[in-house]
Design an enzyme around this catalytic site. Structure first.
Site, PDB file in Angstrom:
ATOM      1  N   HIS A   1      -8.944  15.419  17.208  1.00 14.96           N
ATOM      2  CA  HIS A   1      -9.413  14.457  16.199  1.00 14.96           C
ATOM      3  C   HIS A   1     -10.388  15.094  15.208  1.00 14.96           C
ATOM      4  CE1 HIS A   1      -9.891   9.827  15.767  1.00 14.96           C
ATOM      5  NE2 HIS A   1     -10.121  10.405  14.620  1.00 14.96           N
TER       6      HIS A   1
ATOM      7  N   ASP B   1       0.302   5.953  13.358  1.00 16.94           N
ATOM      8  CA  ASP B   1      -0.850   6.811  13.647  1.00 16.94           C
ATOM      9  C   ASP B   1      -1.955   6.003  14.325  1.00 16.94           C
ATOM     10  OD1 ASP B   1      -2.330   9.540  12.715  1.00 16.94           O
ATOM     11  OD2 ASP B   1      -3.722   7.853  12.601  1.00 16.94           O
TER      12      ASP B   1
ATOM     13  N   TYR C   1      -9.705   4.546  18.437  1.00 20.07           N
ATOM     14  CA  TYR C   1      -9.506   3.244  17.780  1.00 20.07           C
ATOM     15  C   TYR C   1      -9.463   2.084  18.784  1.00 20.07           C
ATOM     16  CZ  TYR C   1      -7.900   6.453  14.068  1.00 20.07           C
ATOM     17  OH  TYR C   1      -7.791   7.490  13.160  1.00 20.07           O
TER      18      TYR C   1
ATOM     19  N   LYS D   1       0.500  -8.448   5.713  1.00 19.78           N
ATOM     20  CA  LYS D   1       1.960  -8.329   5.611  1.00 19.78           C
ATOM     21  C   LYS D   1       2.422  -7.991   4.199  1.00 19.78           C
ATOM     22  CE  LYS D   1       3.556 -10.822   9.605  1.00 19.78           C
ATOM     23  NZ  LYS D   1       4.355 -11.885  10.185  1.00 19.78           N
TER      24      LYS D   1
ATOM     25  N   GLU E   1       4.485  -3.888   0.601  1.00 19.66           N
ATOM     26  CA  GLU E   1       4.305  -3.207  -0.692  1.00 19.66           C
ATOM     27  C   GLU E   1       4.306  -1.684  -0.488  1.00 19.66           C
ATOM     28  OE1 GLU E   1       0.835  -4.431  -3.073  1.00 19.66           O
ATOM     29  OE2 GLU E   1       0.575  -2.316  -3.581  1.00 19.66           O
TER      30      GLU E   1
ATOM     31  N   LYS F   1      -4.709  10.985  19.166  1.00 17.36           N
ATOM     32  CA  LYS F   1      -5.721  12.019  18.898  1.00 17.36           C
ATOM     33  C   LYS F   1      -6.685  12.182  20.078  1.00 17.36           C
ATOM     34  CE  LYS F   1      -5.573  10.578  14.057  1.00 17.36           C
ATOM     35  NZ  LYS F   1      -5.461   9.130  14.038  1.00 17.36           N
TER      36      LYS F   1
ATOM     37  N   ARG G   1       0.822  -6.412   1.867  1.00 18.31           N
ATOM     38  CA  ARG G   1       0.508  -5.031   1.484  1.00 18.31           C
ATOM     39  C   ARG G   1       1.280  -4.007   2.335  1.00 18.31           C
ATOM     40  NH1 ARG G   1      -4.389  -7.704   0.327  1.00 18.31           N
ATOM     41  NH2 ARG G   1      -5.323  -7.361   2.386  1.00 18.31           N
TER      42      ARG G   1
ATOM     43  N   SER H   1      -2.609  -0.914   6.587  1.00 16.58           N
ATOM     44  CA  SER H   1      -2.834  -2.285   6.144  1.00 16.58           C
ATOM     45  C   SER H   1      -2.496  -3.203   7.304  1.00 16.58           C
ATOM     46  CB  SER H   1      -1.974  -2.638   4.938  1.00 16.58           C
ATOM     47  OG  SER H   1      -2.223  -3.988   4.608  1.00 16.58           O
TER      48      SER H   1
HETATM   49  P1  NAP Z   1      -6.469   3.682   3.851  1.00 13.93           P
HETATM   50  O1  NAP Z   1      -5.079   3.914   4.322  1.00 13.93           O
HETATM   51  O2  NAP Z   1      -6.985   4.475   2.719  1.00 13.93           O
HETATM   52  O3  NAP Z   1      -6.574   2.098   3.589  1.00 13.93           O
HETATM   53  C1  NAP Z   1      -7.711   1.523   3.034  1.00 13.93           C
HETATM   54  C2  NAP Z   1      -7.621   0.046   2.816  1.00 13.93           C
HETATM   55  O4  NAP Z   1      -6.642  -0.200   1.826  1.00 13.93           O
HETATM   56  C3  NAP Z   1      -7.227  -0.764   4.008  1.00 13.93           C
HETATM   57  O5  NAP Z   1      -8.363  -1.377   4.515  1.00 13.93           O
HETATM   58  C4  NAP Z   1      -6.230  -1.803   3.483  1.00 13.93           C
HETATM   59  O6  NAP Z   1      -6.727  -3.114   3.684  1.00 13.93           O
HETATM   60  C5  NAP Z   1      -6.135  -1.505   2.001  1.00 13.93           C
HETATM   61  N1  NAP Z   1      -4.752  -1.469   1.529  1.00 13.93           N
HETATM   62  C6  NAP Z   1      -3.635  -1.071   2.185  1.00 13.93           C
HETATM   63  N2  NAP Z   1      -2.553  -1.157   1.404  1.00 13.93           N
HETATM   64  C7  NAP Z   1      -2.993  -1.635   0.211  1.00 13.93           C
HETATM   65  C8  NAP Z   1      -2.344  -1.953  -1.007  1.00 13.93           C
HETATM   66  N3  NAP Z   1      -1.031  -1.797  -1.153  1.00 13.93           N
HETATM   67  N4  NAP Z   1      -3.109  -2.413  -2.033  1.00 13.93           N
HETATM   68  C9  NAP Z   1      -4.449  -2.589  -1.903  1.00 13.93           C
HETATM   69  N5  NAP Z   1      -5.120  -2.302  -0.768  1.00 13.93           N
HETATM   70  C10 NAP Z   1      -4.380  -1.817   0.288  1.00 13.93           C
HETATM   71  O7  NAP Z   1      -7.591   3.867   4.963  1.00 13.93           O
HETATM   72  P2  NAP Z   1      -7.858   4.367   6.402  1.00 13.93           P
HETATM   73  O8  NAP Z   1      -7.529   3.319   7.386  1.00 13.93           O
HETATM   74  O9  NAP Z   1      -9.238   4.822   6.327  1.00 13.93           O
HETATM   75  O10 NAP Z   1      -6.892   5.613   6.653  1.00 13.93           O
HETATM   76  C11 NAP Z   1      -5.529   5.457   7.013  1.00 13.93           C
HETATM   77  C12 NAP Z   1      -5.270   5.826   8.456  1.00 13.93           C
HETATM   78  O11 NAP Z   1      -5.562   7.205   8.656  1.00 13.93           O
HETATM   79  C13 NAP Z   1      -6.144   5.115   9.488  1.00 13.93           C
HETATM   80  O12 NAP Z   1      -5.744   3.795   9.712  1.00 13.93           O
HETATM   81  C14 NAP Z   1      -5.996   6.038  10.666  1.00 13.93           C
HETATM   82  O13 NAP Z   1      -4.749   5.801  11.294  1.00 13.93           O
HETATM   83  C15 NAP Z   1      -6.026   7.403   9.981  1.00 13.93           C
HETATM   84  N6  NAP Z   1      -7.385   8.002   9.903  1.00 13.93           N
HETATM   85  C16 NAP Z   1      -7.595   9.209  10.513  1.00 13.93           C
HETATM   86  C17 NAP Z   1      -8.846   9.796  10.484  1.00 13.93           C
HETATM   87  C18 NAP Z   1      -9.071  11.114  11.167  1.00 13.93           C
HETATM   88  O14 NAP Z   1     -10.243  11.498  11.341  1.00 13.93           O
HETATM   89  N7  NAP Z   1      -8.037  11.826  11.534  1.00 13.93           N
HETATM   90  C19 NAP Z   1      -9.914   9.182   9.806  1.00 13.93           C
HETATM   91  C20 NAP Z   1      -9.664   7.973   9.168  1.00 13.93           C
HETATM   92  C21 NAP Z   1      -8.395   7.409   9.217  1.00 13.93           C
HETATM   93  P3  NAP Z   1      -5.800  -4.307   4.335  1.00 13.93           P
HETATM   94  O15 NAP Z   1      -5.606  -3.980   5.765  1.00 13.93           O
HETATM   95  O16 NAP Z   1      -6.616  -5.529   4.123  1.00 13.93           O
HETATM   96  O17 NAP Z   1      -4.509  -4.310   3.535  1.00 13.93           O
END
Ligand code: NAP
Length: 323
Positions: free
Chosen positions: A117, A50, A55, A274, A279, A84, A276, A271
């Site tokens: 988006h 995604d 971005y 690597k 994981e 998006k 995570r 994430s």
């Molecule tokens: P998320 O998936 O909730 O991730 C949050 C944080 O969790 C990351 O910074 C990551 O840090 C950490 N993480 C990942 N795996 C983990 C684990 N196993 N244990 C502990 N921490 C972990 O946050 P998000 O990036 O906000 O959302 C996910 C994706 O959704 C985005 O990347 C994007 O592609 C999409 N998105 C879409 C919209 C929209 O408006 N449509 C808005 C926001 C996001 P590390 O990298 O340090 O592991």
């Protein structure tokens, strides 16, 4: 079937893998990290990626996908890639050029999914976030049905296999669904969704219309991003999630991801680390009990990390509705 390739059928006949790799990172993170992380994610089994024009990493993400095709790890058809349409391109005549720009950056012939988006249209131009002298967002006025018709044309032209929306409330979805002459229904609505904002009503609405709900910020988001309200509690430290994780000898992150898959939600996990990334693939290795699900359902507090407060006042600001 390998559980890692679990997919759900979209209402247009295509399939979306239930676990997706998120690639959004705050601006200060070097774009090369998106390249390396996406390559690694594909190597260990992620098949759904995604990203978005916003971005500013589609060049790197596209390069990662192409390099994993070139080295024989995957074929193009094994990958499900989402892009998006950013808010400054919602005028119908700007839609196809915006998608073509993404495809050019990606160096791909098509995207698997192209989604609006956000319903909040912003003034067209070179700035992603156009603001006036007082720092207020400059809104645009666009009929979302007209934007949708332009997306339908992109699907007909083969530039996007499927089309959908993001950050729409149920009324905005209804508007598209009830549009006279609708050719394609949105296949998905990608929204913030996690135990603190479980979107149960929106999920029920989407399911009743054969629209897949795709969860972003499923791990509680990246609290350091400019888009995120960092006053909210940290999801992965929640005592209930931690206790369920301990019981299953898993992590709270895996419990949060598993929760979505078991309730029929396609889930994204970002994430760039690597350990995570690896994981998060283990989400297919265990199952939550109905009692676990009930306890997690009980955590819903309507806490929104990406509240997009700057968009308040726009006629299409989506988050004033209950769902
Ligand atoms: P998320 O998936 O909730 O991730 C949050 C944080 O969790 C990351 O910074 C990551 O840090 C950490 N993480 C990942 N795996 C983990 C684990 N196993 N244990 C502990 N921490 C972990 O946050 P998000 O990036 O906000 O959302 C996910 C994706 O959704 C985005 O990347 C994007 O592609 C999409 N998105 C879409 C919209 C929209 O408006 N449509 C808005 C926001 C996001 P590390 O990298 O340090 O592991």
């Amino acid at each position: 079937m390998d559980p890692k390739s679990q997919k759900v059928k979209l209402n247009d006949g295509h399939f979306i893998p239930v676990l997706g790799f998120g690639t959004y990172a705050p601006e200060e993170v070097p774009k090369s990290e998106a390249l390396e992380a996406t390559k690694f994610a594909i190597e260990i089994g992620f098949r759904h990626v995604d990203s978005a024009h916003l971005y500013q990493n589609e060049e790197q993400v596209g390069q990662a996908i192409r390099s994993k095709i070139a080295d024989g790890t995957v074929k193009r058809e094994d990958i499900f890639y989402t892009s998006k349409l950013w808010c400054t391109y919602l005028r119908p005549e700007l839609v196809r050029p915006a998608l073509e720009k993404s495809l050019k950056n990606l160096q791909l012939d098509y995207v698997d999914l192209y989604i609006i988006h956000s319903p909040v249209s912003l003034k067209p131009g070179n700035e992603f976030v156009p603001k006036d002298e007082s720092g207020k967002l400059i809104f645009d006025s666009v009929d979302l049905c007209h934007t949708w018709e332009a997306l339908e044309k992109c699907k007909d032209a083969g530039l996007a296999k499927s089309i959908g929306v993001s950050n729409f409330n149920h009324k905005q979805l209804e508007k598209i669904l009830n549009k006279p002459g609708l050719k394609y229904k949105p296949v998905c609505n990608q929204v913030e969704c996690h135990p603190y904002l479980n979107q149960s009503k929106l999920l029920e609405f989407c399911k009743s219309h054969d629209i897949v709900l795709v969860a972003y910020a499923a791990l509680g988001s990246q609290l350091l991003s400019e888009w995120v309200n960092s006053n909210n509690p940290v999801l992965l430290e929640d005592p209930v999630l931690c206790a369920i994780a301990k019981k299953h000898k898993q992590t709270p992150a895996l419990v949060a991801l598993r929760y979505q898959i078991q309730r029929g939600v396609v889930v994204l996990a970002k994430s760039f680390n690597k350990k995570r990334i690896k994981e998060n693939m283990q989400v297919f290795d265990f199952e939550l009990t109905p009692e676990d699900i009930k306890a997690i359902d009980g955590l819903n507090h309507n806490i929104r990390y990406y509240d997009f407060q700057q968009g308040i006042g726009h006629p299409e600001y989506p988050f004033s509705e209950e769902y």
